[in-house]
Scaffold this active site. Structure first.
Site, mmCIF file in Angstrom:
data_model
loop_
_atom_site.group_PDB
_atom_site.id
_atom_site.type_symbol
_atom_site.label_atom_id
_atom_site.label_comp_id
_atom_site.label_asym_id
_atom_site.label_seq_id
_atom_site.Cartn_x
_atom_site.Cartn_y
_atom_site.Cartn_z
ATOM 1 N N PHE A 185 -11.450 -7.179 14.170
ATOM 2 C CA PHE A 185 -10.391 -7.664 13.291
ATOM 3 C C PHE A 185 -9.999 -6.570 12.283
ATOM 4 O O PHE A 185 -10.856 -6.004 11.619
ATOM 5 C CB PHE A 185 -10.868 -8.917 12.542
ATOM 6 C CG PHE A 185 -9.857 -9.409 11.537
ATOM 7 C CD1 PHE A 185 -8.614 -9.870 11.943
ATOM 8 C CD2 PHE A 185 -10.148 -9.392 10.177
ATOM 9 C CE1 PHE A 185 -7.678 -10.301 11.019
ATOM 10 C CE2 PHE A 185 -9.216 -9.822 9.251
ATOM 11 C CZ PHE A 185 -7.974 -10.276 9.671
ATOM 12 N N GLN A 186 -8.740 -6.279 12.217
ATOM 13 C CA GLN A 186 -8.174 -5.257 11.321
ATOM 14 C C GLN A 186 -8.794 -3.874 11.521
ATOM 15 O O GLN A 186 -8.980 -3.125 10.570
ATOM 16 C CB GLN A 186 -8.283 -5.693 9.858
ATOM 17 C CG GLN A 186 -7.416 -6.919 9.575
ATOM 18 C CD GLN A 186 -7.170 -7.173 8.110
ATOM 19 O OE1 GLN A 186 -8.054 -6.966 7.293
ATOM 20 N NE2 GLN A 186 -5.978 -7.641 7.792
ATOM 21 N N GLU A 218 0.815 -1.222 0.000
ATOM 22 C CA GLU A 218 0.000 0.000 0.000
ATOM 23 C C GLU A 218 0.845 1.266 0.000
ATOM 24 O O GLU A 218 0.412 2.299 -0.513
ATOM 25 C CB GLU A 218 -0.963 0.012 1.191
ATOM 26 C CG GLU A 218 -2.074 -1.045 1.125
ATOM 27 C CD GLU A 218 -1.655 -2.395 1.693
ATOM 28 O OE1 GLU A 218 -0.444 -2.582 1.983
ATOM 29 O OE2 GLU A 218 -2.536 -3.264 1.854
#
Ligand SMILES: Cc1cc2nc3c(=O)[nH]c(=O)nc-3n(C[C@H](O)[C@H](O)[C@H](O)COP(=O)(O)OP(=O)(O)OC[C@H]3O[C@@H](n4cnc5c(N)ncnc54)[C@H](O)[C@@H]3O)c2cc1C
Ligand SMILES: Cc1ncc(C[n+]2csc(CCOP(=O)(O)OP(=O)(O)O)c2C)c(N)n1
Length: 600
Positions: free
Chosen positions: A131-132, A69
């Site tokens: 999560f994340q 990214e």
């Protein structure tokens, strides 16, 4: 860990009107297309999956899948800096979003217009360490111009439209739009153009007439003026207006690292780059002047040296679109808030009517500066170890490619040599990370530049250290037919840090040897690495191989080219103003005593 909810709240179906009903994800794609976006760089993950699914139905949007990214972020920066358009990067939540942070910070420091779109966990899960989950709006708050959290599908078009407006107007910069997964999945009527309100956001472009006249009067009265040109002239597309104004006044011009190309290097009024590694005449023009006209420049400490000793006899006219920059570092006698392109036109008119037929000649000033030009031309001494001189290679790349090329550097010695030894004749031809100094910028930014400027030759001139941070984007370039050219200036070390160790730490080379060069294990072997990616890979170790390799690179357009230029580790960047001292203490070359005033 809570599971993702299976049922997503959906708004009622739209009534029988012509307004289409789209999911938030479809609205992302449609909005980007309506905003005129052609290319985006990104990498998917769970929280942004609906938007990626919608991308399959895009009409005109080209998505380029990166390998990291950070690469997407720098590619968006390169895209924007080469073209003037807004660059777009997309990432998923958590680590995907945090991988964008360096590039966002970089864009913030260098005023680059990019929009970063991130997926966020379901709004019902936010704040639960889902999560994340990462609070990317909070994380990026200090390094963006604006960050927006979108929790409803109907807010997607408005959020993206504002993001583009904010990123590209006033002082350009990065904007983050974080969209929850449920907002992407939900449906809502898609209304375009969206209505949104930006209370308090009114960039001032037209300067106050009184200030313009005050500045024109100061310039007319000055005996030793200098136009201190910054990156704002490039971001503000003001090169033509600058040339007219510079020629009207006849004043000397210096261009900061961020402004290389804003004024032609070949112009006789151009003294080069000021600052720590600037040209002696440019540094001393600022230091000795009685009037600094700062045009979209922000008195960075790499330019001023010790601020309290900077240009002690100069009055200052400071033009900037961001009022926060004026007086931040150096007080201005005449502050001018406005768009530099408009201001230059107004200043030109005001200056002409102030001086009439009596255009000043600044004869003594030019005599002094021309003397410095003759005495301290930009140059270098050949390395004594028989290895190649980096400056020679970079000069030849510029000469064989020409002024229409786009030159993108990493950070370090090679960056300074690329700023110094390539002749820039037009804006948007020199891209680098100036404010943050982000190693790893070059390859992905060159990739983005090439996507936006397919007809121009794009060189990434990189260090062996920087190249190892983001070279995975060579895969992206090969697979997407983005034929950039990479010149690794391989001095087998973290050269700029090594230079400081040579000069200020008695040659104690603590952890700067990278072992990539001539007398090492070649870990990695850049030729093998580039070959493995499918690029054309060349190694150059002798002087008579330099031109042939560059010419072969220029002829090769079916894939990226990587040239491993094996150079001396001992070459240093000169001139240099050591950190924290007065610019009067500029040192021209290693074995020279200070060029100007040892006592300063
Ligand atoms: C290793 C290294 C060495 C460096 N050495 C040097 C050096 O020797 N010399 C040097 O110059 N730099 C050097 N730098 C770069 C330095 O850190 C700064 O990034 C740079 O000097 C800032 O340039 P600038 O003043 O042109 O401002 P920029 O960061 O380009 O800022 C542009 C300014 O223009 C304004 N602006 C934007 N658009 C408009 C508009 N339309 N109208 C009016 N104003 C506008 C913005 O608000 C901003 O204030 C070095 C960097 C590194 C990494
Ligand atoms: C991400 C990051 N980490 C560390 C630094 C500090 N730093 C500045 S220049 C430099 C050396 C760069 O080495 P290389 O890419 O080989 O370029 P060279 O100076 O040798 O031309 C380092 C480590 C930085 N600017 N950015």
């Amino acid at each position: 860990m809570p599971a993702e909810p299976t049922a997503v709240p959906r708004p009622p179906a739209a009534s029988a009107s012509s307004t289409p009903v789209l999911t938030g994800a479809e609205a992302v794609v449609r909005s980007l297309e309506l905003l005129g976006v052609e290319d985006v760089f990104g990498l998917p993950g769970g929280a942004i999956l609906p938007a990626y699914d919608a991308l399959m139905g895009a009409n005109s949007l080209n998505h380029i899948l990166v390998r990291h990214e950070q690469g997407a972020g720098h590619a968006a920066e390169g895209y924007a800096s080469a073209s003037g358009k807004v660059g777009v990067a997309i990432a998923t939540s958590g680590p995907g979003a945090t991988n964008l942070v360096t590039a966002i910070a970089d864009a913030h420091m260098d005023s680059v217009p990019i929009v970063a779109i991130t997926g966020q966990v379901f709004s019902t899960l936010m704040g639960t360490d889902a999560f994340q989950e990462a609070d990317i709006v909070g994380i990026t708050m200090p390094i963006t111009k604006h960050s927006i959290l979108v929790k409803r599908a109907e807010d997607v078009p408005g959020a993206l439209a504002q993001a583009f407006e904010i990123a590209s107007t006033g002082r350009p910069g990065p904007v983050l739009v974080d969209i929850t997964k449920d907002a992407q999945q939900a449906e809502a009527p898609f209304v375009w153009p969206p209505k949104y309100d930006l209370p308090g956001y009114r960039p001032v472009t037209k300067a106050h007439g009184k200030q313009i006249q005050a500045a024109a009067t100061l310039i007319a009265e000055a005996e030793k003026p200098v136009l201190y040109v910054g990156g704002g002239v490039i971001r503000g597309r003001a090169s033509a207006q600058l040339k007219t104004f510079a020629e009207t006044t006849g004043a000397p011009v210096v261009t900061t690292l961020m402004a290389r190309g804003a004024f032609p290097d070949s112009h006789e009024q151009h003294l080069g780059m000021p600052g720590m590694h600037g040209a002696v005449p440019a540094v001393l023009a600022l230091q000795e002047s009685d009037l600094i006209v700062a045009l979209g420049a922000r008195f960075d400490d790499r330019v001023t040296g010790n601020t309290s000793l900077f240009a002690p006899n100069a009055k200052v006219v400071h033009v900037d679109i961001d009022p926060a920059e004026i007086g931040k570092i150096r007080a201005a006698e005449v502050p001018i808030v406005g768009d530099v392109a408009e201001v230059l036109v107004d200043l030109d008119t005001a200056f002409r009517s102030t001086v009439g037929a009596e255009v000043p000649e600044y004869a003594e000033w030019w005599q002094y500066l021309n003397g410095l030009r003759d005495q301290f031309p930009l140059g270098y001494t050949a390395p004594t170890d028989g290895l190649l001189a980096p400056q020679q290679i970079i000069s030849r790349i510029g000469e064989l490619t020409g002024p229409e090329g786009v030159y993108v550097a990493g950070v370090g010695q090679h960056q300074m040599w690329t700023a110094q030894f390539i002749k820039y004749e037009r804006p948007n031809s020199w891209l680098n990370s100036g404010g943050a100094g982000t190693m790893g910028y070059s390859v992905p930014a060159a990739m983005g530049a090439k996507v936006s400027q397919p007809d121009r030759v794009v060189w990434a001139i990189d260090g062996d250290g920087c190249f190892q941070m983001t070279n995975q984007e060579l895969a992206t370039c090969v697979l997407n037919n983005i034929p950039i050219k990479v010149a690794i200036i391989n001095n087998s070390s973290l050269g700029m840090v090594r230079q400081w160790q040579t000069l200020f730490y008695d040659g104690r080379y603590s952890h700067t040897d990278l072992n990539t060069g001539h007398d090492s294990k070649r870990i990695p072997d850049f030729v093998k690495l580039a070959d493995a990616y499918g690029a054309l890979a060349i190694r150059v170790e002798k002087e008579d191989e330099i031109d042939d390799a560059i010419k072969l690179a220029l002829e090769t357009n079916d894939r990226p080219v990587v040239i491993d230029f094996v150079v001396s580790s001992d070459a240093m960047v000169w001139p240099m103003v050591p950190q924290g001292v007065s610019n009067s203490y500029i040192q021209y070359a290693r074995d020279n005593s200070p060029a100007f005033d040892e006592e300063a």
